[in-house]
Write a protein that holds these residues in place. Sequence first.
Motif, mmCIF file in Angstrom:
data_model
loop_
_atom_site.group_PDB
_atom_site.id
_atom_site.type_symbol
_atom_site.label_atom_id
_atom_site.label_comp_id
_atom_site.label_asym_id
_atom_site.label_seq_id
_atom_site.Cartn_x
_atom_site.Cartn_y
_atom_site.Cartn_z
ATOM 1 N N CYS A 261 34.163 38.073 20.149
ATOM 2 C CA CYS A 261 33.111 37.334 19.434
ATOM 3 C C CYS A 261 31.731 37.888 19.770
ATOM 4 N N GLY A 262 31.651 38.729 20.802
ATOM 5 C CA GLY A 262 30.392 39.405 21.113
ATOM 6 C C GLY A 262 29.619 38.853 22.283
ATOM 7 N N VAL A 263 30.219 37.952 23.091
ATOM 8 C CA VAL A 263 29.490 37.385 24.223
ATOM 9 C C VAL A 263 29.334 38.422 25.336
ATOM 10 N N ASP A 264 28.274 38.266 26.124
ATOM 11 C CA ASP A 264 28.029 39.178 27.239
ATOM 12 C C ASP A 264 28.936 38.879 28.426
ATOM 13 N N TYR A 265 29.197 37.586 28.646
ATOM 14 C CA TYR A 265 29.989 37.165 29.798
ATOM 15 C C TYR A 265 30.996 36.090 29.398
ATOM 16 N N ILE A 266 32.074 36.029 30.163
ATOM 17 C CA ILE A 266 33.003 34.907 30.098
ATOM 18 C C ILE A 266 33.192 34.421 31.526
ATOM 19 N N SER A 267 33.021 33.119 31.752
ATOM 20 C CA SER A 267 33.214 32.572 33.093
ATOM 21 C C SER A 267 34.533 31.814 33.151
ATOM 22 N N SER A 268 35.191 31.934 34.303
ATOM 23 C CA SER A 268 36.495 31.287 34.460
ATOM 24 C C SER A 268 36.672 30.758 35.875
ATOM 25 N N GLY A 269 36.831 29.461 36.001
ATOM 26 C CA GLY A 269 37.109 28.857 37.290
ATOM 27 C C GLY A 269 38.491 29.211 37.797
ATOM 28 N N ALA A 270 39.375 29.608 36.876
ATOM 29 C CA ALA A 270 40.757 29.938 37.262
ATOM 30 C C ALA A 270 40.825 31.126 38.209
ATOM 31 N N LEU A 271 39.806 31.969 38.219
ATOM 32 C CA LEU A 271 39.813 33.121 39.124
ATOM 33 C C LEU A 271 39.954 32.685 40.574
ATOM 34 N N THR A 272 39.385 31.532 40.903
ATOM 35 C CA THR A 272 39.387 31.074 42.292
ATOM 36 C C THR A 272 40.182 29.797 42.541
ATOM 37 N N HIS A 273 40.399 28.988 41.497
ATOM 38 C CA HIS A 273 41.088 27.714 41.775
ATOM 39 C C HIS A 273 42.554 27.697 41.369
ATOM 40 N N SER A 274 43.019 28.755 40.720
ATOM 41 C CA SER A 274 44.413 28.761 40.261
ATOM 42 C C SER A 274 45.083 30.093 40.578
ATOM 43 N N VAL A 275 45.284 30.351 41.864
ATOM 44 C CA VAL A 275 45.938 31.588 42.290
ATOM 45 C C VAL A 275 47.009 31.266 43.329
ATOM 46 N N TYR A 276 47.985 32.181 43.442
ATOM 47 C CA TYR A 276 49.035 32.056 44.444
ATOM 48 C C TYR A 276 48.877 33.190 45.452
ATOM 49 N N ASN A 277 48.811 32.835 46.711
ATOM 50 C CA ASN A 277 48.523 33.807 47.756
ATOM 51 C C ASN A 277 49.467 35.003 47.734
ATOM 52 N N MET A 278 48.899 36.183 47.977
ATOM 53 C CA MET A 278 49.713 37.371 48.135
ATOM 54 C C MET A 278 50.435 37.289 49.478
ATOM 55 N N ASP A 279 51.687 37.715 49.502
ATOM 56 C CA ASP A 279 52.480 37.661 50.726
ATOM 57 C C ASP A 279 52.150 38.863 51.613
ATOM 58 N N LEU A 280 51.575 38.594 52.775
ATOM 59 C CA LEU A 280 51.202 39.628 53.739
ATOM 60 C C LEU A 280 51.684 39.187 55.122
ATOM 61 N N SER A 281 51.978 40.164 55.966
ATOM 62 C CA SER A 281 52.382 39.864 57.341
ATOM 63 C C SER A 281 51.720 40.825 58.312
ATOM 64 N N LEU A 282 51.440 40.338 59.511
ATOM 65 C CA LEU A 282 50.950 41.205 60.594
ATOM 66 C C LEU A 282 52.077 41.301 61.605
ATOM 67 N N LYS A 283 52.654 42.494 61.711
ATOM 68 C CA LYS A 283 53.836 42.697 62.523
ATOM 69 C C LYS A 283 53.581 43.673 63.661
ATOM 70 N N ALA A 284 54.089 43.352 64.842
ATOM 71 C CA ALA A 284 53.981 44.257 65.985
ATOM 72 C C ALA A 284 54.794 45.519 65.716
#
Length: 285
Positions: A261-284
């Motif tokens: 439609c030609g807008v300069d920006y689109i804002s989305s709260g979903a970027l920060t409030h609707s995410v599932y953590n990436m699985d990471l581990s710190l292993k010896a």
Amino acid sequence: MISKAEFQKEIDLIIANAIREDVGDGDHSSLACIPDTAQGKAKLLVKDDGIIAGIEFAKQVFAYVDANLKIETLIEDGSEVKYGDIAFYVEGASQSILKSERLVLNAMQRMSAIATKTKSFVDLLEGTGTKILDTRKTTPGIRALEKWAVKIGGGENHRFALYDMIMLKDNHIDFAGGVAKAINLTKAYLKATMRDLKIIVEARDLNEIKEILDCGGVYRILIDNFNYEDTRKAVKLIGNQCLTESSGGINENTIRDYALCGVDYISSGALTHSVYNMDLSLKAV
């Protein structure tokens, strides 16, 4: 927007408070069974696919806990990762590594999830000229981390908080007595307090957009909850008088159509409030 120094101050506060919260008067699990002279090495193991974020933050955490810890970085923030990748090694006092572990993982898992989601939105906008913005819909206390992750994912930061930009939304407008009154009162306030803050104003329909334009002096108009047809009309009406931003329930299925439609920006709260953590581990190792 806040300065780099102000942003770093927020990061420093997050680290200090998180260590206070997690360690308290001591990591007694480690103190009980690991000598303070013990040395160890651990790896940050990726157990998901996506965009890694928080490497630089992890370095700051390790440095805060123990300046003698050594980090060997294999993958940089913003890189695509897959299951089985090793992002970095950390080596030094075993007690210090264990004391840092949970904060590093909690932060990196969330930051990587946000960066991954942001990158998916950025990819959907490719070729349109529209940029994706985050919002203030962040986790209390760690906003700086979440907004940092958006940047790592290729997005842009909206205002950081209530103090670094004026944003007149529907409630401000209604409480003030209308669009024009809210804008004029805001201009008078900025002049009286000698503050140089950009003004964004939310519009609920095309008539409000006309009112905003008649007032002038607005940095960006938030075209909120418009359909595609009215968004195109709004963009045409605004022209180059100020920047444009679409918002309001825009998701992966609709974001590109709004961008077209030609807008300069689109804002989305979903970027920060609707995410599932990436699985990471710190292993010896």
